[in-house]
Design an enzyme around this catalytic site. Structure first.
Site, mmCIF file in Angstrom:
data_model
loop_
_atom_site.group_PDB
_atom_site.id
_atom_site.type_symbol
_atom_site.label_atom_id
_atom_site.label_comp_id
_atom_site.label_asym_id
_atom_site.label_seq_id
_atom_site.Cartn_x
_atom_site.Cartn_y
_atom_site.Cartn_z
ATOM 1 N N HIS A 1 -23.633 17.249 12.591
ATOM 2 C CA HIS A 1 -23.353 17.480 14.013
ATOM 3 C C HIS A 1 -24.081 16.428 14.840
ATOM 4 O O HIS A 1 -25.252 16.141 14.570
ATOM 5 C CB HIS A 1 -23.841 18.876 14.425
ATOM 6 C CG HIS A 1 -23.671 19.152 15.886
ATOM 7 N ND1 HIS A 1 -22.452 19.430 16.454
ATOM 8 C CD2 HIS A 1 -24.592 19.173 16.890
ATOM 9 C CE1 HIS A 1 -22.618 19.627 17.750
ATOM 10 N NE2 HIS A 1 -23.902 19.483 18.043
ATOM 11 N N THR B 1 0.099 -9.739 2.370
ATOM 12 C CA THR B 1 0.571 -9.251 3.665
ATOM 13 C C THR B 1 -0.517 -8.492 4.402
ATOM 14 O O THR B 1 -0.750 -8.699 5.596
ATOM 15 C CB THR B 1 1.798 -8.333 3.472
ATOM 16 O OG1 THR B 1 2.880 -9.115 2.954
ATOM 17 C CG2 THR B 1 2.223 -7.697 4.781
ATOM 18 N N CYS B 2 -1.208 -7.596 3.706
ATOM 19 C CA CYS B 2 -2.194 -6.728 4.354
ATOM 20 C C CYS B 2 -3.260 -7.525 5.082
ATOM 21 O O CYS B 2 -3.516 -7.319 6.262
ATOM 22 C CB CYS B 2 -2.834 -5.801 3.319
ATOM 23 S SG CYS B 2 -4.027 -4.656 4.033
ATOM 24 N N VAL C 1 12.163 -1.863 11.112
ATOM 25 C CA VAL C 1 12.973 -0.783 10.534
ATOM 26 C C VAL C 1 12.627 -0.539 9.069
ATOM 27 O O VAL C 1 13.382 0.114 8.346
ATOM 28 C CB VAL C 1 14.477 -1.092 10.683
ATOM 29 C CG1 VAL C 1 14.869 -1.086 12.145
ATOM 30 C CG2 VAL C 1 14.836 -2.429 10.037
ATOM 31 N N LEU D 1 -4.241 -15.564 -0.055
ATOM 32 C CA LEU D 1 -5.089 -14.581 -0.711
ATOM 33 C C LEU D 1 -5.274 -13.366 0.201
ATOM 34 O O LEU D 1 -5.622 -13.499 1.362
ATOM 35 C CB LEU D 1 -6.445 -15.196 -1.060
ATOM 36 C CG LEU D 1 -6.409 -16.345 -2.081
ATOM 37 C CD1 LEU D 1 -7.815 -16.896 -2.311
ATOM 38 C CD2 LEU D 1 -5.798 -15.900 -3.401
ATOM 39 N N ALA E 1 6.255 -19.014 -8.122
ATOM 40 C CA ALA E 1 6.546 -18.803 -9.544
ATOM 41 C C ALA E 1 7.992 -18.348 -9.733
ATOM 42 O O ALA E 1 8.501 -17.551 -8.947
ATOM 43 C CB ALA E 1 5.602 -17.753 -10.118
ATOM 44 N N GLU F 1 15.032 4.206 18.387
ATOM 45 C CA GLU F 1 14.894 4.845 17.081
ATOM 46 C C GLU F 1 16.151 5.646 16.762
ATOM 47 O O GLU F 1 16.632 6.416 17.591
ATOM 48 C CB GLU F 1 13.662 5.757 17.062
ATOM 49 C CG GLU F 1 13.566 6.723 15.900
ATOM 50 C CD GLU F 1 13.577 6.053 14.538
ATOM 51 O OE1 GLU F 1 14.285 6.554 13.638
ATOM 52 O OE2 GLU F 1 12.893 5.014 14.387
#
Length: 464
Positions: free
Chosen positions: A443, A43-44, A269, A40, A119, A206
């Site tokens: 500020h 990936t994040c 990559v 749940l 699934a 890179e």
């Protein structure tokens, strides 16, 4: 075989899928969510955004103590620091579990049925889910595809052993002595910088001629300076080759072969949509290159089949998927909705951080109808007070000369990620420079740089 029928079937429990599930439940729609990936939050939450920011935060703390132990900082001294990365990872894992439990509780509250398993679709509205308790067949009136994305693997650098993806990089039990990062995009730089702060020797390989090639040079220069100042070895315009005997073969921009010593090789990559292994080919939906093709309602070419998140294309960002998930849930519930944002802001959690929302200089190159103004963080009191004013950071605004409508806002500097929502909000509301200038900014805060940049675009900045 158990059989289920439901109004809405969601495949994927990442930020797009679980948010769609919660919103469907809130709207009274009978909903089943199939979680066959990272857990749940997807990936994040599990192996991406959240744990990486946790490791980055820990690395920053370690760096601060290391500075105090070296020559002292701000009058603060300390004894020699040490890090037990396994304990850091355990803290990170505990936080992830807490967030997992929170998502589970929210789905339960919304009366969403969660099924753990993989699934596979037989047709557009029917799938078979292999669970620990046996297979289940689910038939739905509406299907929301939210399968997310996965790291790109290089054929000559397959993941395994000491060749790792970002997932493994977030769960190492010790700081590698030598880390080579293949890929100078935001994922590789975020983790490479974190491990440099933790004491690893870091090299970055890179293919492009500079880091973060999707951003303009002014935004990436402060990051480049940090890398150089902190001894990160840069191989730009270079190509990686194979890895063996603790050495990564590369070809430099001059065509010369070179072997880089590495305890770990982190390959970052890019990511690709997760389209394989769950029967997408049986659903009859149109594709847009590697992505599922959708319209401004997130509808696919198959009636009542929807797609959200990384599966649908760039930008592959968690907050885009969440917003799409909400839109689709509301459309299914009968609301007249569209997914048509003015901007989707993006953040690189490098050192320093980078924010970009809307159009940048590369997008308006050659146009003479755009005002551009930059305000340096070095002229902001709050930035100086938190040591965020000496790294070349700034806020930049782009606006139409004709009506002063904001077209884009960018920033680079420490802690500027927290300005991203203000940038996106102003763009989404169609603000003009006078709107930003007319808001009394608190500020001392970093947000004053947004105010001053807008004033400067109007020709009357106060503090420069």
């Amino acid at each position: 075989m158990q059989q289920l029928k439901t109004k809405v079937l969601i495949i994927g429990a990442g930020t797009g899928g679980y948010v769609a599930g919660i919103r469907c439940g809130q709207l009274g729609l009978d909903t089943v969510l199939v979680d066959g990936g990272d857990g749940l939050g997807g990936t994040c939450l599990n192996v991406g955004c959240i744990p990486s920011k946790a490791i980055i935060h820990a690395a920053g703390k370690f760096e601060t103590v290391a500075k105090a132990a070296a020559d002292g900082t701000l009058g603060i001294t300390a004894s020699s620091p040490a890090i037990d990365l396994s304990q850091t990872v355990a803290w990170k894992d505990g936080m992830v579990r807490k967030l997992n439990a929170g998502v589970a509780a929210l789905l339960k509250k919304a009366k969403v049925k969660v099924i753990k398993g993989w699934a596979t679709f037989e047709d557009a509205k029917t799938c078979r889910v292999e669970t620990g308790d046996g297979p289940i067949t689910i038939t739905a009136e509406h299907v929301i595809l939210a399968t997310g994305s996965e790291p790109v693997e290089l054929p000559f650098l397959p993941f395994g052993g000491d060749v790792i993806s970002s997932t493994e990089a977030l769960s190492l039990d010790a700081v590698p002595g030598k880390l080579v990062v293949v890929g100078g995009g935001y994922i590789g730089l975020e983790l490479g910088i974190a491990y440099r702060k933790l004491g690893a020797e870091v090299a970055i390989v890179e293919m492009a001629d500079r880091i973060l090639p999707l951003y303009d040079k002014a935004l990436t220069d402060p990051v480049m300076k940090w890398l150089t100042d902190h001894g990160v070895e840069l191989h730009l315009g270079a190509r990686a080759g194979g890895f063996g005997d603790g050495k990564l073969s590369i070809t430099t921009r001059d065509g010369e072969p070179l072997a880089l010593e590495a305890d770990k090789v982190l390959v970052t990559v890019g990511r690709r949509p997760r389209t394989k292994g769950w029967g997408l080919e049986n659903m009859g939906v149109a594709m847009a290159g590697p992505f599922v093709k959708i319209d401004d309602r997130c509808a696919t070419s198959m009636k009542n089949v929807w797609a959200v998140g990384d599966l649908t294309g760039e930008p592959m960002l968690a907050h885009k998927g969440s917003a799409q998930g909400e839109v689709v849930a509301e459309i299914i519930a009968g609301h007249d909705k569209r997914f048509d944002p003015v901007t989707i802001a993006a953040v690189c959690f490098t050192e320093p951080e980078i924010v970009s929302a809307g159009l940048g200089p590369l997008d308006v190159e050659g146009r003479d109808d755009v005002i551009t103004a930059v305000f340096p963080l070095a002229a902001i009191g709050r930035a100086l007070a938190i040591e965020a004013g000496e790294d070349g950071g700034f806020v930049r605004v782009l606006a139409s000369k004709a009506d002063h409508r904001l077209l884009g806002v960018q920033a680079v500097g420490q802690h500027v990620a927290e300005l991203s929502n203000s940038f996106a909000q102003m763009l989404e509301m169609g603000a003009v420079l006078e709107d930003v200038a007319g808001v009394i900014h608190v500020h001392p805060t970093l947000g004053e740089a947004f105010h001053e940049a807008s004033l400067r675009a109007l020709g009357h900045a106060i503090h420069i």
